[in-house]
Scaffold this motif. Structure first.
Motif, short mmCIF file in Angstrom:
data_model
loop_
_atom_site.label_atom_id
_atom_site.label_comp_id
_atom_site.label_asym_id
_atom_site.label_seq_id
_atom_site.Cartn_x
_atom_site.Cartn_y
_atom_site.Cartn_z
N ASP C 12 3.59 -5.04 -4.31
CA ASP C 12 4.85 -5.40 -3.44
C ASP C 12 4.88 -4.93 -2.00
O ASP C 12 4.88 -3.87 -1.84
N ILE C 13 4.59 -5.70 -1.08
CA ILE C 13 4.54 -5.20 0.30
C ILE C 13 5.81 -4.52 0.64
O ILE C 13 5.62 -3.36 1.44
N ALA C 14 6.92 -5.00 0.39
CA ALA C 14 8.32 -4.38 0.90
C ALA C 14 8.33 -2.84 0.51
O ALA C 14 8.61 -1.93 1.07
N GLN C 17 5.69 -0.73 2.17
CA GLN C 17 6.27 -0.16 3.43
C GLN C 17 7.30 0.77 3.49
O GLN C 17 7.19 1.50 4.17
N THR C 32 1.70 -5.17 8.09
CA THR C 32 0.77 -5.41 7.02
C THR C 32 0.14 -6.59 7.13
O THR C 32 0.37 -7.71 7.81
N THR C 34 -1.88 -9.21 4.27
CA THR C 34 -2.04 -9.62 2.87
C THR C 34 -3.24 -10.58 2.86
O THR C 34 -3.00 -11.67 3.62
#
Lengths: 85, 153, 153, 85
Positions: C12-14, C17, C32, C34
């Motif tokens: 989950d990138i959020a 971060q 980021t 991906t």
């Protein structure tokens, strides 16, 4: 010619208002002429434009250089170099 | 999808990235850039971002068009907040999507360099001690950052 | 925070971060990257990612150390998935955080260039028609991408 | 010297096993020697190493070049160029 002038950030603060409508004399041809003309309108303008070449200008919401003609402009904006992002 | 937003609300990078990639199998690379409000000295209550409504959106759209002319992008989103932003909060988001990583990276960096110097936003500091916060000064480094894009890619 | 993960689960990138920036006011820029599974021809059921357990984590750690020696990073996360990954799904995530955007962008691109050529992962295609999927071949472009980092920054 | 050999991707498929332990003769000094020795063990090895210089090698989970010595290695890995990311 009647035109709307809009000011932002410390240009707005120094002039003391966010916008105004002005009637430009025929001698005002370029942005540089307009800045010179505004500077003579009062000390708040002289203060805002004391570093005239530093001030950025947009005509109808697009960046322009100071040697650009103002003829036909509906809205002219003056502001400091941008610091967003 | 290509989009530009100027808003007071925060953004959700995962949601923006998901929208960009929805129902697509041709995107191999997504780059996001998030710019945040820093306060290393602990002296700020907030940055206040002023913008030129209308022109901000238009100029961000022009910068996006420039990027699309340089790299094969499959999608991009630019979001810039305005109003008061507390230390640690998000200010700006750039998301780029492409088949390959080189285009996604280059376009995202290009978009940030140009947003910094062309999008009509101005930052003012609000200080904890109540002293008159100054307008943040533009950095020469930001103008110099543009030089790397002349003659490229 | 600096971390390396090799896992089958999605990321989950959020959330990644957020972890990187938690309780910090000195981070001004987060990038980021991906990497996703592409399938432009619509012929794949999945990519299968094989890896060298142990070495994958160690090598990603060495690449991360290289990046930290080159740029002033305040945090970074590398996540690489293995196993079967369907078209449109995430494969790899790089997150870099720094005071300024130049370091965050450069480090993220460096990390991806080096992950591609040094981290022990191999992709095999599984095809919809049941035909024997081949191993994906390494690209010269990926080796060439490394050249831009010699002598930099 | 006894050493664990591990294989990945199509090197593993061609050899037909993921790993094995072998006793190396004293004449095997470098990775290049080891590849030449393995190639003579059977056609599955000859097939896996038919483009020997292309094959990548790691000793104890770190990349090495083919002229590296194998002395002291506990685990030697052979695999194709990597395609992750």
């Amino acid at each position: 010619m009647s035109v709307k002038l809009v000011y932002f950030a410390w240009v707005r603060e120094r002039i003391g208002k966010p916008e105004e409508s002005v009637d430009l004399p025929a001698a005002v041809v370029t942005v540089t002429d307009l800045i010179a003309w505004l500077t003579m309108r009062g000390e708040e303008y002289a203060y805002a434009f004391e570093n005239g070449p530093l001030i950025r200008t947009a005509i109808d919401k697009a960046h322009v250089k100071h040697d650009s003609p103002v003829a036909g402009a509906r809205e002219i904006a003056f502001f400091p170099p941008m610091t967003g992002g | 999808m290509f989009a530009v937003h100027v808003q007071t609300e925060d953004f959700d990078i995962a949601a923006e990235q998901k929208k960009l990639c929805a129902r697509r199998l041709d995107i191999g690379a997504v780059v996001t850039f998030t710019g945040l409000c820093r306060d290393e000295q602990g002296t700020l209550t907030a940055l206040e971002l002023e913008h030129y409504p209308g022109m901000a959106e238009e100029e961000m759209g022009r910068v996006l068009d420039d990027a699309r002319g340089r790299w094969p992008l499959d999608g991009a989103v630019l979001i810039h907040r305005f109003g008061k932003i507390a230390p640690g909060e998000n200010i700006v988001l750039v998301v780029t999507a492409s088949r390959h990583r080189t285009a996604a990276f280059a376009a995202a960096e290009f978009l940030m360099d140009y947003l910094k110097t062309r999008a009509p936003f101005w930052k003012k500091e609000h200080r904890k001690d109540g002293s008159r916060g100054g307008w943040v000064e533009a950095k020469d480094a930001d103008d110099q950052a543009l030089e790397k894009w002349s003659g490229r890619p």
